[in-house]
Motif scaffolding. Structure first.
Motif, PDB file in Angstrom:
ATOM      1  N   ALA A 231      45.970  32.243  28.769  1.00 49.74           N
ATOM      2  CA  ALA A 231      45.071  31.086  28.684  1.00 49.74           C
ATOM      3  C   ALA A 231      44.213  30.909  29.930  1.00 49.74           C
ATOM      4  O   ALA A 231      43.926  29.778  30.347  1.00 49.74           O
ATOM      5  CB  ALA A 231      45.884  29.813  28.398  1.00 49.74           C
ATOM      6  N   GLY A 232      43.802  32.010  30.552  1.00 49.01           N
ATOM      7  CA  GLY A 232      42.912  31.928  31.699  1.00 49.01           C
ATOM      8  C   GLY A 232      43.599  31.753  33.037  1.00 49.01           C
ATOM      9  O   GLY A 232      42.926  31.713  34.078  1.00 49.01           O
ATOM     10  N   HIS A 233      44.917  31.664  33.059  1.00 47.99           N
ATOM     11  CA  HIS A 233      45.654  31.512  34.320  1.00 47.99           C
ATOM     12  C   HIS A 233      45.948  32.903  34.875  1.00 47.99           C
ATOM     13  O   HIS A 233      47.063  33.430  34.757  1.00 47.99           O
ATOM     14  CB  HIS A 233      46.924  30.698  34.081  1.00 47.99           C
ATOM     15  CG  HIS A 233      46.660  29.366  33.456  1.00 47.99           C
ATOM     16  ND1 HIS A 233      46.041  28.344  34.146  1.00 47.99           N
ATOM     17  CD2 HIS A 233      46.890  28.904  32.198  1.00 47.99           C
ATOM     18  CE1 HIS A 233      45.920  27.286  33.349  1.00 47.99           C
ATOM     19  NE2 HIS A 233      46.412  27.603  32.156  1.00 47.99           N
ATOM     20  N   SER A 234      44.944  33.491  35.490  1.00 50.51           N
ATOM     21  CA  SER A 234      44.948  34.922  35.743  1.00 50.51           C
ATOM     22  C   SER A 234      44.824  35.280  37.225  1.00 50.51           C
ATOM     23  O   SER A 234      44.566  34.425  38.082  1.00 50.51           O
ATOM     24  CB  SER A 234      43.768  35.563  34.997  1.00 50.51           C
ATOM     25  OG  SER A 234      42.540  35.107  35.562  1.00 50.51           O
ATOM     26  N   ASP A 235      44.977  36.585  37.491  1.00 52.71           N
ATOM     27  CA  ASP A 235      44.681  37.118  38.819  1.00 52.71           C
ATOM     28  C   ASP A 235      43.256  36.782  39.233  1.00 52.71           C
ATOM     29  O   ASP A 235      42.997  36.418  40.384  1.00 52.71           O
ATOM     30  CB  ASP A 235      44.831  38.643  38.820  1.00 52.71           C
ATOM     31  CG  ASP A 235      46.271  39.127  38.832  1.00 52.71           C
ATOM     32  OD1 ASP A 235      47.160  38.369  39.273  1.00 52.71           O
ATOM     33  OD2 ASP A 235      46.509  40.261  38.395  1.00 52.71           O
ATOM     34  N   ASP A 236      42.322  36.924  38.302  1.00 59.89           N
ATOM     35  CA  ASP A 236      40.912  36.704  38.627  1.00 59.89           C
ATOM     36  C   ASP A 236      40.680  35.292  39.148  1.00 59.89           C
ATOM     37  O   ASP A 236      40.035  35.086  40.180  1.00 59.89           O
ATOM     38  CB  ASP A 236      40.036  36.949  37.391  1.00 59.89           C
ATOM     39  CG  ASP A 236      40.024  38.410  36.970  1.00 59.89           C
ATOM     40  OD1 ASP A 236      40.974  39.137  37.310  1.00 59.89           O
ATOM     41  OD2 ASP A 236      39.063  38.812  36.286  1.00 59.89           O
TER      42      ASP A 236
END
Length: 279
Positions: A231-236
């Motif tokens: 859900a967008g909770h990423s490394d990026d």
């Protein structure tokens, strides 16, 4: 030797996706794994493939063109042919010194240093299980696949003792209860949730896993921005200035293992914020 379930009670386990790569260090190589261990990874994620002469090697299927500059398939070549001709290429597509390593080499060098997650287990379950047992590392290896009854049948037959994490996408369906009844070492699950309203990311679902003594795996990795794994909770997000919304959010959600492409900055963030170690 550390126990995975106990380790997860003590701290968030950092899983290095294909090791740590970049620049002239290709992924899925001995160099990438050594760097990951040096940076503090607790687990190495490896992709398994097989050569024409039946040797298990570390290589992601169907990525020969991208990583080797080779238009064929390594499955049609012997191991000696591969290592004598093919080399991983770097980020500028220039050949490096690194060629494919074998599963045996990875187990021998890293099996007592890190836990190992075998991805692509389903392609060669009997051969992979045999190799793991030959090294006596059943308690160090985690295997993951999408859940289905054919997979369960094979696991019961060839590898009932291996730690197994099914990959639940959005919801667990009927598989959670069935796995508990099977002769399978069901220790937890990898949870994929493109949005925050999916069943598997609800607090009660993760709490249920923990109450039953199981672990929850999340992915901070992002290899396609159109396919969100968490859900967008990423490394990026984390690296571009908001680690609280990336790694921090996953830690606060109760995940026990977080897979990342950026071991060192994630470890430093989790430790500096007090989120790494369990109270």
């Amino acid at each position: 030797m550390a126990d995975l379930l106990q380790t997860c009670k003590e701290k968030i386990v950092i899983a290095a996706h294909r090791g740590v790569s970049g620049g002239n260090i290709p992924c899925n190589t001995m160099a990438a794994y050594r760097i990951a261990c040096n940076q503090g990874a607790d687990m190495l994620e490896v992709d398994l493939n097989m050569t024409a002469d039946g040797k298990l090697v570390i290589f992601h299927p169907k990525e020969e063109r991208d990583h080797l500059g080779f238009c064929g398939s390594i499955r049609n070549l012997t191991y000696d042919q591969i290592t004598s001709v093919l080399r991983y290429v770097n980020y500028d597509r220039v050949p490096t010194e690194w060629t494919l390593c074998t599963f045996d080499e990875v187990l021998e060098e890293f099996g007592n240093k890190c836990f190992i997650n075998v991805d692509k287990f389903w392609d060669y379950p009997a051969e992979i299980a045999k190799a793991i047992k030959a090294h006596g590392m059943q308690d160090r290896i985690v295997v993951k696949t999408a859940p289905n009854r054919q997979v369960f049948d094979v696991l019961e037959e060839v590898a009932p003792e291996l730690m197994f994490l099914p990959i639940y996408r959005r919801e667990a369906g009927e598989y959670h209860e069935e796995l508990k009844r099977r002769n399978i070492n069901y220790v937890g699950a990898e949870l994929l949730f493109p949005t925050e309203d999916c069943e598997v990311i609800r607090p009660e679902f993760i709490e249920m896993l923990h109450k039953e003594g199981k672990i929850a795996w999340a992915n901070a990795i992002l290899y396609n921005f159109r396919v969100q794994l968490s859900a967008g909770h990423s490394d990026d997000v984390s690296l571009l200035g908001d680690p609280d919304a990336g790694w921090g959010w996953l830690a606060d959600a109760g995940f026990d293992i977080i897979q990342t492409d950026w071991v060192l900055p994630m470890r430093m963030y989790l430790e500096q914020t007090g989120k790494r170690f369990r109270k």
